[in-house]
Design a protein around this motif. Structure first.
Motif, mmCIF file in Angstrom:
data_model
loop_
_atom_site.group_PDB
_atom_site.id
_atom_site.type_symbol
_atom_site.label_atom_id
_atom_site.label_comp_id
_atom_site.label_asym_id
_atom_site.label_seq_id
_atom_site.Cartn_x
_atom_site.Cartn_y
_atom_site.Cartn_z
ATOM 1 N N GLN A 27 50.112 40.876 82.786
ATOM 2 C CA GLN A 27 50.981 41.305 83.884
ATOM 3 C C GLN A 27 51.292 40.092 84.760
ATOM 4 O O GLN A 27 50.410 39.295 85.072
ATOM 5 C CB GLN A 27 50.333 42.417 84.703
ATOM 6 N N TRP A 62 49.067 41.468 95.276
ATOM 7 C CA TRP A 62 48.041 40.479 94.930
ATOM 8 C C TRP A 62 47.801 39.451 96.030
ATOM 9 O O TRP A 62 46.940 38.574 95.897
ATOM 10 C CB TRP A 62 48.405 39.785 93.608
ATOM 11 N N GLY A 65 44.416 38.456 97.418
ATOM 12 C CA GLY A 65 43.627 37.644 96.496
ATOM 13 C C GLY A 65 43.637 36.165 96.822
ATOM 14 O O GLY A 65 42.852 35.396 96.264
ATOM 15 N N LYS A 146 43.358 29.706 89.601
ATOM 16 C CA LYS A 146 41.902 29.544 89.607
ATOM 17 C C LYS A 146 41.557 28.329 90.462
ATOM 18 O O LYS A 146 42.112 27.260 90.252
ATOM 19 C CB LYS A 146 41.378 29.301 88.186
ATOM 20 N N VAL B 16 43.447 47.012 93.840
ATOM 21 C CA VAL B 16 44.860 47.351 94.014
ATOM 22 C C VAL B 16 45.114 48.685 93.320
ATOM 23 O O VAL B 16 44.476 49.024 92.322
ATOM 24 C CB VAL B 16 45.805 46.292 93.414
ATOM 25 N N HIS B 18 47.637 49.700 91.549
ATOM 26 C CA HIS B 18 48.794 49.517 90.680
ATOM 27 C C HIS B 18 48.307 49.561 89.241
ATOM 28 O O HIS B 18 47.348 48.870 88.908
ATOM 29 C CB HIS B 18 49.444 48.153 90.929
ATOM 30 N N VAL B 20 48.320 48.432 85.382
ATOM 31 C CA VAL B 20 48.668 47.147 84.767
ATOM 32 C C VAL B 20 50.105 47.214 84.245
ATOM 33 O O VAL B 20 50.465 48.137 83.516
ATOM 34 C CB VAL B 20 47.696 46.829 83.609
ATOM 35 N N GLN B 21 50.915 46.232 84.675
ATOM 36 C CA GLN B 21 52.291 46.147 84.175
ATOM 37 C C GLN B 21 52.297 45.417 82.836
ATOM 38 O O GLN B 21 51.822 44.284 82.773
ATOM 39 C CB GLN B 21 53.150 45.354 85.154
ATOM 40 N N TRP B 80 40.200 35.701 76.127
ATOM 41 C CA TRP B 80 40.508 36.974 76.774
ATOM 42 C C TRP B 80 39.205 37.701 77.106
ATOM 43 O O TRP B 80 38.462 38.091 76.203
ATOM 44 C CB TRP B 80 41.375 37.835 75.854
ATOM 45 N N ARG B 86 40.475 44.749 86.014
ATOM 46 C CA ARG B 86 41.624 43.919 86.370
ATOM 47 C C ARG B 86 42.207 44.257 87.724
ATOM 48 O O ARG B 86 43.268 43.734 88.079
ATOM 49 C CB ARG B 86 42.722 44.086 85.301
ATOM 50 N N ASP B 87 41.572 45.143 88.480
ATOM 51 C CA ASP B 87 42.219 45.649 89.691
ATOM 52 C C ASP B 87 41.596 45.149 90.981
ATOM 53 O O ASP B 87 41.995 45.575 92.062
ATOM 54 C CB ASP B 87 42.193 47.193 89.674
ATOM 55 N N LEU B 88 40.644 44.215 90.920
ATOM 56 C CA LEU B 88 40.000 43.743 92.154
ATOM 57 C C LEU B 88 40.815 42.629 92.789
ATOM 58 O O LEU B 88 41.140 41.637 92.141
ATOM 59 C CB LEU B 88 38.595 43.209 91.862
ATOM 60 N N VAL B 89 41.110 42.768 94.067
ATOM 61 C CA VAL B 89 41.863 41.729 94.773
ATOM 62 C C VAL B 89 40.974 41.014 95.799
ATOM 63 O O VAL B 89 41.186 39.844 96.104
ATOM 64 C CB VAL B 89 43.159 42.318 95.373
ATOM 65 N N LEU B 90 39.958 41.709 96.307
ATOM 66 C CA LEU B 90 38.907 41.074 97.117
ATOM 67 C C LEU B 90 37.585 41.374 96.442
ATOM 68 O O LEU B 90 37.308 42.532 96.100
ATOM 69 C CB LEU B 90 38.892 41.637 98.540
ATOM 70 N N THR B 102 40.401 37.163 94.897
ATOM 71 C CA THR B 102 40.246 36.962 93.456
ATOM 72 C C THR B 102 40.711 35.573 93.015
ATOM 73 O O THR B 102 40.147 34.989 92.086
ATOM 74 C CB THR B 102 41.025 38.071 92.721
ATOM 75 N N ARG B 110 39.928 39.601 87.158
ATOM 76 C CA ARG B 110 41.211 39.113 87.683
ATOM 77 C C ARG B 110 42.333 39.913 87.035
ATOM 78 O O ARG B 110 42.113 40.589 86.034
ATOM 79 C CB ARG B 110 41.394 37.607 87.457
ATOM 80 N N PRO B 111 43.536 39.855 87.627
ATOM 81 C CA PRO B 111 44.623 40.695 87.097
ATOM 82 C C PRO B 111 44.924 40.417 85.624
ATOM 83 O O PRO B 111 45.267 41.344 84.873
ATOM 84 C CB PRO B 111 45.815 40.347 87.986
ATOM 85 N N ASN B 112 44.814 39.163 85.237
ATOM 86 C CA ASN B 112 44.892 38.803 83.824
ATOM 87 C C ASN B 112 43.571 38.141 83.463
ATOM 88 O O ASN B 112 43.313 37.007 83.856
ATOM 89 C CB ASN B 112 46.065 37.845 83.578
ATOM 90 N N ILE B 114 41.913 36.138 81.820
ATOM 91 C CA ILE B 114 41.949 34.976 80.935
ATOM 92 C C ILE B 114 40.909 33.984 81.414
ATOM 93 O O ILE B 114 40.936 33.554 82.561
ATOM 94 C CB ILE B 114 43.348 34.328 80.926
#
Lengths: 156, 156
Positions: A27, A62, A65, A146, B16, B18, B20-21, B80, B86-90, B102, B110-112, B114
């Protein structure tokens, strides 16, 4: 096919005959603003010391973050090279007539077209981050930021 | 929900709201073999000088992409983190009671999801690469290998 047409093959280059496997989903978390409007404008590699200041615009959900990122002077930025073909396994790099493997070059053409730049962080705002060291087109989708305790290569 | 259940929230952490897009698709190019069988076994960060030798097993169709990688002593490895929410922002990092964004931590959450490790390359074989400096679970999906002309931080 439209994606492939943007990059003609050079002599000897080898593609894989496998469709992209949708193993996981990325995303986009924002958009990168750079002064590089065309691929010809992009440097071969970003310069974290003297490159232009670029902007990481972060989507509203986001933005929290970014809290605490201001304590870091350097970071690793990941972005999605959405205009790159993904099927080349042997490539002919610019300024070389030798074929090399995709994992032996930092070309944007790779099975997962994820760009990585080691940057210096110039400023962290509530909705965006200013950095030096990017090499990507204006409008490139952002996928991760990061923090890094170490300076990027080439910086004191 | 299964993914979320693996990571309970710590006090004060913020997610968040939202979904995942699905903006782009990642394909796995291989599997990483490490001595780390559980998350508790994983180091907080890999050690490219003294960490254990780990193996990047590359899928058959991508093996020609290793051609020429033997000329490099260092690389950036992307993988990966398929067990991370994947939804934590703090988030509340381990060994801290302060919440941070994050993008101000190198946590796998993290949102992605990686992971990125700067590694030293110990050996390149036809079907696999031996490296030091990884911090991920055994069996983690591999998504990219990028050569690096500079040594990883902490190496000569």
């Amino acid at each position: 096919m439209a994606e492939r047409d943007r990059y003609a093959l050079r002599p000897g280059e080898v593609t894989v005959d496998h469709p992209v496997q949708p193993d996981a989903v990325v995303q986009f978390i924002g958009t990168i603003r750079t002064p590089f409007a065309t691929r010809a404008d992009c440097p071969r590699r970003g310069d974290p010391a003297n490159g232009p200041v670029c902007t990481l615009e972060v989507l509203p959900q986001w933005r929290p973050g970014l809290t605490g990122l201001e304590r870091f002077a350097a970071g690793d930025i990941l972005y999605w090279l959405d205009q790159s073909r993904r099927d080349l396994v042997l490539q002919a790099p610019h300024s070389s007539d030798r074929l090399v493997g995709t994992f032996a070059v930092r070309s944007p053409v790779r099975p997962n077209p994820i760009g990585l730049s080691h940057v210096t962080i110039e400023a962290v705002h509530a909705d965006r981050v200013l950095v030096r060291g990017l090499d990507c087109l204006d409008g490139t989708p952002l996928i991760d930021i990061k923090p890094n305790r170490c300076n990027p290569p080439g910086i004191g």
